[in-house]
Design a protein around this motif. Structure first.
Motif, PDB file in Angstrom:
ATOM      1  N   UNK B  36     -18.626   1.749 -12.304  1.00 29.32           N
ATOM      2  CA  UNK B  36     -17.180   1.627 -12.130  1.00 29.32           C
ATOM      3  C   UNK B  36     -16.870   0.806 -10.882  1.00 29.32           C
ATOM      4  N   UNK B  39     -17.377  -2.810 -11.348  1.00 28.75           N
ATOM      5  CA  UNK B  39     -16.253  -3.438 -12.050  1.00 28.75           C
ATOM      6  C   UNK B  39     -15.034  -3.566 -11.152  1.00 28.75           C
ATOM      7  N   UNK B  40     -14.794  -2.542 -10.325  1.00 29.05           N
ATOM      8  CA  UNK B  40     -13.639  -2.617  -9.424  1.00 29.05           C
ATOM      9  C   UNK B  40     -13.825  -3.744  -8.405  1.00 29.05           C
ATOM     10  N   UNK B  43     -13.016  -6.853 -10.167  1.00 28.34           N
ATOM     11  CA  UNK B  43     -11.560  -6.976 -10.323  1.00 28.34           C
ATOM     12  C   UNK B  43     -10.915  -7.405  -9.007  1.00 28.34           C
ATOM     13  N   UNK B 108      -2.882  -3.059  -5.778  1.00 25.23           N
ATOM     14  CA  UNK B 108      -3.991  -2.507  -6.568  1.00 25.23           C
ATOM     15  C   UNK B 108      -5.302  -2.674  -5.827  1.00 25.23           C
ATOM     16  N   UNK B 111      -5.698  -0.257  -2.966  1.00 24.21           N
ATOM     17  CA  UNK B 111      -6.049   1.114  -3.344  1.00 24.21           C
ATOM     18  C   UNK B 111      -7.492   1.249  -3.811  1.00 24.21           C
ATOM     19  N   UNK B 112      -8.038   0.152  -4.378  1.00 24.78           N
ATOM     20  CA  UNK B 112      -9.424   0.250  -4.854  1.00 24.78           C
ATOM     21  C   UNK B 112     -10.431   0.170  -3.711  1.00 24.78           C
TER      22      UNK B 112
END
Lengths: 332, 135
Positions: B36, B39-40, B43, B108, B111-112
């Motif tokens: 995960x 992937x973050x 992103x 976004x 926050x990630x």
């Protein structure tokens, strides 16, 4: 994510695959609620599902690989989810600030109504939302005068509340120096015109009631004047009064009007939240309002105001689109 | 992590965005981040690189493995000499991210990631530095 959730999820999946029952689907829905409470993001959920599959059997490589695509897409949903969570907490903060503003606003209006031997006062003022755009005030003077203000500020919310405190303090500081209501509005207009946004304006009726002579002298600034009920004739009359709303033109002048109340006469002052009200598909007519007022005549000023508010609220199906203020003065 | 070195990718096409994502994903995998988080990270790099590509035309993404007080992390630096952001507080507000304007997607990203730093001057450019620590 904890091992516990993973174990629980694997079990749920296993049970479902064994029987495909609605029970497990229901459990899954409840689990969804719980996972949201635990702040599990959509992409974590996808990941959990992928790992759970590995416990249940041989996962074909194309299925395993397809999770990468799904994860990547779900990250955007995750971002949105996180953004909603953060907006929710901001909203909460905003709400509590609004509650403080609302409480402050309530402190700007009189907390209790004065009592006189032969004049009754009734009042209902309700904000459509948290902050009201209606302003009213009742100030008693030692010489037996009772000064009434009823006013509607264009726009609602914070801008109205800020304008309201300006009105209150401007009126207080002007109060002792001035003669008639026309002068009060003329001065107030200049204060408002200089200090509020050009797109805003204020409508107001300001008047002083002489509790000895039972004479009400008032002036009007763009405000819908109310009604006067003549007990002797058993009739309602529209109060007269015209004048430019406050804050529009710097040198507006106002005219003074006067009504005299005999025993049993009633003065009804209001804001447009009372009259501009949709009942089903049509708007409340002034004649109708008068007939509702008429029906409440036998009661005290406060009961009359309360009953009328309930009646109108019922008629408009408990919708209150605009701030509502009604002030009733009844000579007994 | 001896064999991991910082890498700088020049961004001036969509292919460069993809290349930067790939570097970030590989490096985070090598550092031991979960799927995960990989992937973050990709992103995050996408968002930063797209802002460069769409609004500044060109710039660089630098991906750096870092170590601080025993913790292992990945740092991403996005640098451009584009128009700059007038109101940084505004672009970090939720809701703005859907506008599609410069800086969209930054809330976004913030926050990630664990650390987020942005400096921008109108007419001079923007520098965004983010860090994610391996937990």
């Amino acid at each position: 994510m904890t091992r516990g959730i993973e174990k629980k999820y694997v079990q749920l999946l296993r049970d479902y695959l064994a029987g495909q029952g609605e029970d497990q689907l229901y459990d899954a829905q409840q689990l969804g609620k719980w996972l949201l409470l635990q702040d599990i993001s959509p992409e974590e959920m996808i990941d959990l599902h992928g790992r759970a599959l590995e416990y249940l059997g041989d996962v074909p490589e194309f299925v395993r690989a397809s999770f990468s695509i799904l994860t990547e897409v779900m990250i955007e949903y995750g971002n949105e989810h996180r953004s909603v969570t953060s907006m929710r907490s901001k909203h909460k903060q905003f709400q509590s600030e609004m509650a403080v503003a609302s409480a402050m606003q309530k402190s700007l209006v009189p907390q209790e109504l004065p009592v006189y031997p032969d004049v009754e006062i009734g009042l209902v003022s309700v904000a459509a939302k948290q902050i009201s755009g209606d302003y009213y005030n009742i100030v008693t003077h030692d010489d037996g005068r009772l000064c009434l203000t009823i006013s509607d500020i264009t726009g609602k919310g914070i801008s109205a509340a800020m304008c309201m405190s300006m009105l209150k303090y401007a009126m207080e500081s002007l109060g002792d120096m001035l003669h008639g209501p026309d002068e009060m509005l003329r001065h107030l207009n200049r204060v408002v015109e200089r200090n509020i946004d050009p797109s805003m304006f204020v409508t107001m009726l300001f008047g002083c009631y002489d509790t000895q002579k039972h004479r009400f002298r008032y002036a009007v600034a763009g405000h819908e004047p109310g009604f006067v009920y003549r007990a002797k004739e058993g009739r309602f009359y529209d109060m007269e009064g015209k004048g430019m709303a406050l804050g529009i033109c710097s040198d507006s002048h106002y005219q003074e009007y006067e009504v005299h109340l005999d025993v049993g006469d009633v003065l009804i002052l209001l804001t447009d939240g009372v009259t501009e009200r949709k009942i089903g598909r049509y708007y409340l007519h002034r004649d109708e309002l008068v007939s509702y007022l008429e029906a409440e005549l036998g009661t005290s000023a406060q009961v009359m105001a309360d009953n009328l508010y309930s009646k109108l609220l019922l008629l408009s199906q408990f919708e209150l689109p605009d701030d509502y203020t009604m002030m009733i003065l009844r000579r007994t | 992590m001896a064999e991991l070195y910082p890498e700088t990718i020049k961004i001036d096409s969509v292919a460069d965005i993809v290349a930067a994502r790939q570097v970030g994903r590989n490096m985070s995998r090598q550092l031991g981040f979960g799927t995960i988080m990989q992937s973050r990270m990709a992103t995050t790099i996408s968002e930063l690189a797209r802002n460069i590509f769409l609004y500044a035309g060109e710039g660089t993404i630098t991906i750096t493995p870092i170590e601080r007080e025993g913790a292992i992390g990945l740092q991403i630096t996005a640098l451009d000499a584009g128009p700059g952001i007038a109101d940084i507080r505004k672009v970090l507000e939720d809701g703005y991210s859907t506008s599609g304007a410069l800086g969209a997607g930054l809330p976004g990203v913030r926050r990630m990631m664990d650390e987020f730093d942005i400096q921008s001057a109108l007419g001079e450019g923007t520098k965004v530095i983010v860090v994610k620590w391996r937990s």
